[in-house]
Design a protein around this motif. Sequence first.
Motif, short mmCIF file in Angstrom:
data_model
loop_
_atom_site.label_atom_id
_atom_site.label_comp_id
_atom_site.label_asym_id
_atom_site.label_seq_id
_atom_site.Cartn_x
_atom_site.Cartn_y
_atom_site.Cartn_z
N LEU A 37 38.91 38.36 44.25
CA LEU A 37 39.66 38.68 45.73
C LEU A 37 39.09 37.67 46.97
O LEU A 37 39.24 37.59 47.40
N ASN A 38 38.52 36.55 46.35
CA ASN A 38 38.05 35.47 47.15
C ASN A 38 38.25 34.07 46.61
O ASN A 38 37.45 33.22 46.26
N ARG A 39 39.72 34.09 46.48
CA ARG A 39 40.44 32.85 45.85
C ARG A 39 41.67 32.32 46.63
O ARG A 39 42.14 33.06 46.95
N ASP A 40 42.21 30.64 46.72
CA ASP A 40 43.49 30.27 46.94
C ASP A 40 43.50 31.33 48.59
O ASP A 40 42.59 30.55 49.77
N ASN A 41 44.84 31.85 48.33
CA ASN A 41 44.72 32.86 50.18
C ASN A 41 44.57 33.80 50.58
O ASN A 41 44.33 34.82 51.47
N LEU A 42 43.63 34.28 49.72
CA LEU A 42 42.17 35.57 49.82
C LEU A 42 41.11 35.35 50.79
O LEU A 42 40.64 34.42 49.71
N ARG A 43 40.66 36.54 51.21
CA ARG A 43 39.12 35.52 51.50
C ARG A 43 38.55 37.55 51.70
O ARG A 43 38.82 37.89 52.61
N LEU A 44 37.53 37.55 51.14
CA LEU A 44 37.12 38.83 50.81
C LEU A 44 36.14 38.99 51.98
O LEU A 44 34.92 37.79 52.45
N CYS A 45 36.29 39.60 53.00
CA CYS A 45 36.26 40.23 53.85
C CYS A 45 34.84 41.40 53.86
O CYS A 45 33.35 40.75 53.77
N LYS A 46 35.10 42.02 53.37
CA LYS A 46 33.91 42.91 53.03
C LYS A 46 33.92 44.41 51.77
O LYS A 46 35.08 43.97 51.47
N ALA A 77 53.00 41.29 53.16
CA ALA A 77 53.00 42.66 51.46
C ALA A 77 52.95 42.74 50.35
O ALA A 77 52.85 43.07 49.39
N SER A 78 54.55 41.86 50.45
CA SER A 78 55.46 42.31 49.04
C SER A 78 54.63 40.33 48.17
O SER A 78 53.51 40.78 46.90
N GLU A 79 53.85 39.42 49.16
CA GLU A 79 53.18 38.44 48.36
C GLU A 79 52.02 39.33 47.70
O GLU A 79 51.44 38.90 46.88
N MET A 80 51.18 39.48 48.66
CA MET A 80 49.81 39.92 48.74
C MET A 80 49.71 41.52 47.18
O MET A 80 48.87 41.32 46.06
N LEU A 81 50.79 41.44 46.88
CA LEU A 81 51.08 42.85 45.80
C LEU A 81 51.37 42.11 44.60
O LEU A 81 51.00 42.59 43.05
N ARG A 82 51.87 40.73 44.52
CA ARG A 82 52.53 40.11 43.39
C ARG A 82 50.80 39.89 43.16
O ARG A 82 50.66 39.61 42.00
N VAL A 83 49.89 38.68 44.31
CA VAL A 83 49.07 38.54 43.47
C VAL A 83 47.88 39.77 43.27
O VAL A 83 46.99 39.15 42.24
N LEU A 84 47.66 40.93 43.67
CA LEU A 84 46.71 41.76 43.20
C LEU A 84 47.24 41.56 41.36
O LEU A 84 46.84 42.51 40.81
N HIS A 85 48.80 42.48 41.61
CA HIS A 85 49.15 42.24 39.98
C HIS A 85 48.93 41.42 38.99
O HIS A 85 48.29 41.95 37.98
N GLU A 86 48.73 39.76 39.89
CA GLU A 86 48.09 38.84 38.82
C GLU A 86 47.59 38.93 38.15
O GLU A 86 46.42 39.06 37.06
#
Length: 192
Positions: A37-46, A77-86
């Motif tokens: 969850l710390n890649r591409d367009n994602l930054r893990l915060c907590k 939100a829909s793009e985030m859901l797609r990434v989470l499913h991947e």
Amino acid sequence: MEVNKKVNNIWLLALGGNLPSHEGDPLLTLNSACKTLNRDNLRLCKVSRFYETPCFPAGAGPDYVNAAVTVESPLSASEMLRVLHEIEAEFGRERDQRWGMRTLDIDLIGGGDLVLPDLETHAEWMSLPAEEQVRKTPDQLILPHPRLQDRAFVLVPLNDVAPDWKHPVLGLTVSQMLAALPESDRKAVIPL
């Protein structure tokens, strides 16, 4: 109540699993998933503590490991859901049974004051009786997650990372929703 369509870039996610993946047992799987969850367009915060929670229904399989995280992202939100499913698929998640055992589940819980798809649809899914929840599957993304307020396995870890996040429909913070659950539900979520 006005439904705000503006996306807040801080997303609340709930993670869980009770089957081993290529990374190992569920604890190792969730730990590795957090790193993805710390890649591409994602930054893990907590990241919350990790918790053991009983399988539902009792005896239906191994207990779960659960956690919650906050992630910053410009994705919708829909793009985030797609990434989470991947990401789930990378860890061997197969979507063949709703609420079944799994290697990894990453639920998009909410983001800021976003309500999707609209207030009326959200209210309909929040009030759906338990027996209907098992039979029906939404055909669109519902945010905040319509069962969030009922689930200690989500609220206990979420309280570690976002205790003051306010549910845009209920008007309650994570801490308030957690306090409203039965003590037995809260105590069943055990820190690892």
